[in-house]
Design a protein around this motif. Structure first.
Motif, PDB file in Angstrom:
ATOM      1  N   UNK A  71     -18.067   9.193  -5.139  1.00 50.89           N
ATOM      2  CA  UNK A  71     -16.774   8.929  -5.784  1.00 50.89           C
ATOM      3  C   UNK A  71     -15.679   8.724  -4.745  1.00 50.89           C
ATOM      4  N   UNK A  72     -15.696   9.520  -3.696  1.00 48.64           N
ATOM      5  CA  UNK A  72     -14.667   9.385  -2.657  1.00 48.64           C
ATOM      6  C   UNK A  72     -14.875   8.140  -1.805  1.00 48.64           C
ATOM      7  N   UNK A  73     -16.097   7.655  -1.709  1.00 47.42           N
ATOM      8  CA  UNK A  73     -16.373   6.468  -0.901  1.00 47.42           C
ATOM      9  C   UNK A  73     -15.622   5.246  -1.419  1.00 47.42           C
ATOM     10  N   UNK A  74     -15.392   5.177  -2.719  1.00 51.85           N
ATOM     11  CA  UNK A  74     -14.650   4.044  -3.286  1.00 51.85           C
ATOM     12  C   UNK A  74     -13.242   4.002  -2.699  1.00 51.85           C
ATOM     13  N   UNK A  75     -12.558   5.129  -2.684  1.00 50.82           N
ATOM     14  CA  UNK A  75     -11.212   5.177  -2.108  1.00 50.82           C
ATOM     15  C   UNK A  75     -11.256   4.954  -0.603  1.00 50.82           C
ATOM     16  N   UNK A  76     -12.251   5.514   0.071  1.00 48.12           N
ATOM     17  CA  UNK A  76     -12.347   5.351   1.523  1.00 48.12           C
ATOM     18  C   UNK A  76     -12.576   3.890   1.901  1.00 48.12           C
ATOM     19  N   UNK A  77     -13.421   3.202   1.162  1.00 48.62           N
ATOM     20  CA  UNK A  77     -13.667   1.788   1.455  1.00 48.62           C
ATOM     21  C   UNK A  77     -12.433   0.934   1.122  1.00 48.62           C
ATOM     22  N   UNK A  78     -11.713   1.316   0.079  1.00 46.99           N
ATOM     23  CA  UNK A  78     -10.462   0.609  -0.232  1.00 46.99           C
ATOM     24  C   UNK A  78      -9.447   0.826   0.886  1.00 46.99           C
ATOM     25  N   UNK A  79      -9.367   2.044   1.409  1.00 50.07           N
ATOM     26  CA  UNK A  79      -8.455   2.312   2.528  1.00 50.07           C
ATOM     27  C   UNK A  79      -8.866   1.501   3.752  1.00 50.07           C
ATOM     28  N   UNK A  80     -10.160   1.398   4.007  1.00 50.86           N
ATOM     29  CA  UNK A  80     -10.642   0.588   5.132  1.00 50.86           C
ATOM     30  C   UNK A  80     -10.278  -0.885   4.923  1.00 50.86           C
ATOM     31  N   UNK A  81     -10.343  -1.357   3.679  1.00 46.10           N
ATOM     32  CA  UNK A  81      -9.948  -2.742   3.382  1.00 46.10           C
ATOM     33  C   UNK A  81      -8.453  -2.942   3.642  1.00 46.10           C
ATOM     34  N   UNK A  82      -7.637  -1.941   3.308  1.00 46.55           N
ATOM     35  CA  UNK A  82      -6.196  -2.030   3.568  1.00 46.55           C
ATOM     36  C   UNK A  82      -5.930  -2.085   5.068  1.00 46.55           C
ATOM     37  N   UNK A  83      -6.656  -1.278   5.835  1.00 47.99           N
ATOM     38  CA  UNK A  83      -6.516  -1.301   7.296  1.00 47.99           C
ATOM     39  C   UNK A  83      -6.929  -2.672   7.826  1.00 47.99           C
ATOM     40  N   UNK A  84      -8.041  -3.207   7.308  1.00 44.79           N
ATOM     41  CA  UNK A  84      -8.499  -4.524   7.736  1.00 44.79           C
ATOM     42  C   UNK A  84      -7.503  -5.621   7.413  1.00 44.79           C
ATOM     43  N   UNK A  95      -0.831 -11.793  17.280  1.00 41.46           N
ATOM     44  CA  UNK A  95      -1.958 -11.848  18.210  1.00 41.46           C
ATOM     45  C   UNK A  95      -2.894 -10.674  17.974  1.00 41.46           C
ATOM     46  N   UNK A  96      -4.050 -10.713  18.642  1.00 34.10           N
ATOM     47  CA  UNK A  96      -5.071  -9.697  18.369  1.00 34.10           C
ATOM     48  C   UNK A  96      -4.611  -8.288  18.730  1.00 34.10           C
ATOM     49  N   UNK A  97      -3.802  -8.149  19.780  1.00 33.43           N
ATOM     50  CA  UNK A  97      -3.303  -6.818  20.142  1.00 33.43           C
ATOM     51  C   UNK A  97      -2.360  -6.276  19.065  1.00 33.43           C
ATOM     52  N   UNK A  98      -1.508  -7.143  18.557  1.00 33.26           N
ATOM     53  CA  UNK A  98      -0.615  -6.738  17.477  1.00 33.26           C
ATOM     54  C   UNK A  98      -1.387  -6.341  16.230  1.00 33.26           C
ATOM     55  N   UNK A  99      -2.457  -7.070  15.940  1.00 35.99           N
ATOM     56  CA  UNK A  99      -3.302  -6.725  14.807  1.00 35.99           C
ATOM     57  C   UNK A  99      -3.975  -5.378  14.992  1.00 35.99           C
ATOM     58  N   UNK A 100      -4.459  -5.127  16.195  1.00 38.16           N
ATOM     59  CA  UNK A 100      -5.099  -3.842  16.487  1.00 38.16           C
ATOM     60  C   UNK A 100      -4.105  -2.700  16.320  1.00 38.16           C
ATOM     61  N   UNK A 101      -2.915  -2.862  16.853  1.00 33.33           N
ATOM     62  CA  UNK A 101      -1.887  -1.823  16.732  1.00 33.33           C
ATOM     63  C   UNK A 101      -1.501  -1.613  15.269  1.00 33.33           C
ATOM     64  N   UNK A 102      -1.347  -2.692  14.515  1.00 33.33           N
ATOM     65  CA  UNK A 102      -0.982  -2.570  13.102  1.00 33.33           C
ATOM     66  C   UNK A 102      -2.056  -1.814  12.322  1.00 33.33           C
ATOM     67  N   UNK A 103      -3.322  -2.184  12.531  1.00 32.61           N
ATOM     68  CA  UNK A 103      -4.406  -1.493  11.841  1.00 32.61           C
ATOM     69  C   UNK A 103      -4.484  -0.024  12.218  1.00 32.61           C
ATOM     70  N   UNK A 104      -4.363   0.270  13.506  1.00 33.12           N
ATOM     71  CA  UNK A 104      -4.414   1.663  13.957  1.00 33.12           C
ATOM     72  C   UNK A 104      -3.217   2.456  13.448  1.00 33.12           C
ATOM     73  N   UNK A 105      -2.062   1.823  13.384  1.00 31.43           N
ATOM     74  CA  UNK A 105      -0.878   2.522  12.872  1.00 31.43           C
ATOM     75  C   UNK A 105      -1.092   2.960  11.426  1.00 31.43           C
ATOM     76  N   UNK A 106      -1.662   2.082  10.616  1.00 34.53           N
ATOM     77  CA  UNK A 106      -1.920   2.452   9.219  1.00 34.53           C
ATOM     78  C   UNK A 106      -3.011   3.512   9.130  1.00 34.53           C
ATOM     79  N   UNK A 107      -4.075   3.326   9.898  1.00 35.23           N
ATOM     80  CA  UNK A 107      -5.202   4.260   9.850  1.00 35.23           C
ATOM     81  C   UNK A 107      -4.803   5.676  10.257  1.00 35.23           C
TER      82      UNK A 107
END
Length: 171
Positions: A71-84, A95-107
């Motif tokens: 049940x929790x995996x559904x929310x976890x995978x949705x959160x991973x999709x939001x990070x992606x 650029x790719x560095x900005x994307x990496x920072x943005x994803x890590x900031x959310x995560x």
């Protein structure tokens, strides 16, 4: 990267009752009834939330078996999709560095991380909004109408995750 971190240890702690247990029970009853529009809680019609979370939990439970982790995996995978989606948007805009920072900031946001591991519709809602914004903004920037249309369709998923007004107001 985000999915393993969010999926780690999902089934170690029992459901927080009534919140998580209630949502998991609605999904269990949905799986028994097989009617995605007849949500019930202890046999009583449940109309507070749209069906997306419950349908996804019921499908995940059919594949992996019913458990706290499933049940929790559904929310976890949705959160991973939001990070992606956030990282993808950041990469297109900065650029790719900005994307990496943005994803890590959310995560690494503590509230986001917690809700991404909790059986509630918020992670699905955020994933739909992040995906919709990413597709629309990149579509506008690159003058690709197909991406904009896909983004608007993903915004529509938000209405199935949380509520219709939340999906209609961002566009």
């Amino acid at each position: 990267m985000a999915a393993p971190l969010l999926l780690a240890g999902l089934g170690r702690i029992p459901f927080d009752d009534p919140g998580e247990g209630m949502h998991a029970e609605i999904a269990r009853e949905l799986a028994l009834s097989r009617d995605p529009f007849a949500l019930t809680l202890n046999g009583v019609r449940y109309v507070d939330k749209p069906p997306l979370l419950y349908v996804l939990i019921a499908l995940a439970s059919a594949v992996a078996g019913p458990s706290e982790a499933t049940a929790r995996a559904v929310s976890a995978l949705a959160a991973a999709a939001a990070v992606g989606a956030t990282a993808w948007l950041g990469a297109h805009l900065l650029g790719w560095r900005g994307g990496l920072v943005a994803g890590l900031a959310l995560l690494t946001g503590s509230g986001f991380y917690a809700y991404g591991r909790y059986v509630r519709p918020e992670a699905l809602f955020v994933a739909a909004l992040a995906g919709g914004f990413a597709l629309c903004l990149v579509g506008i920037r690159e003058r690709r109408r197909g991406l904009c249309a896909a983004g608007l369709a993903v915004f529509g998923l938000a209405s199935l995750a949380k509520d219709p007004l939340g999906a209609l107001l961002p566009p």
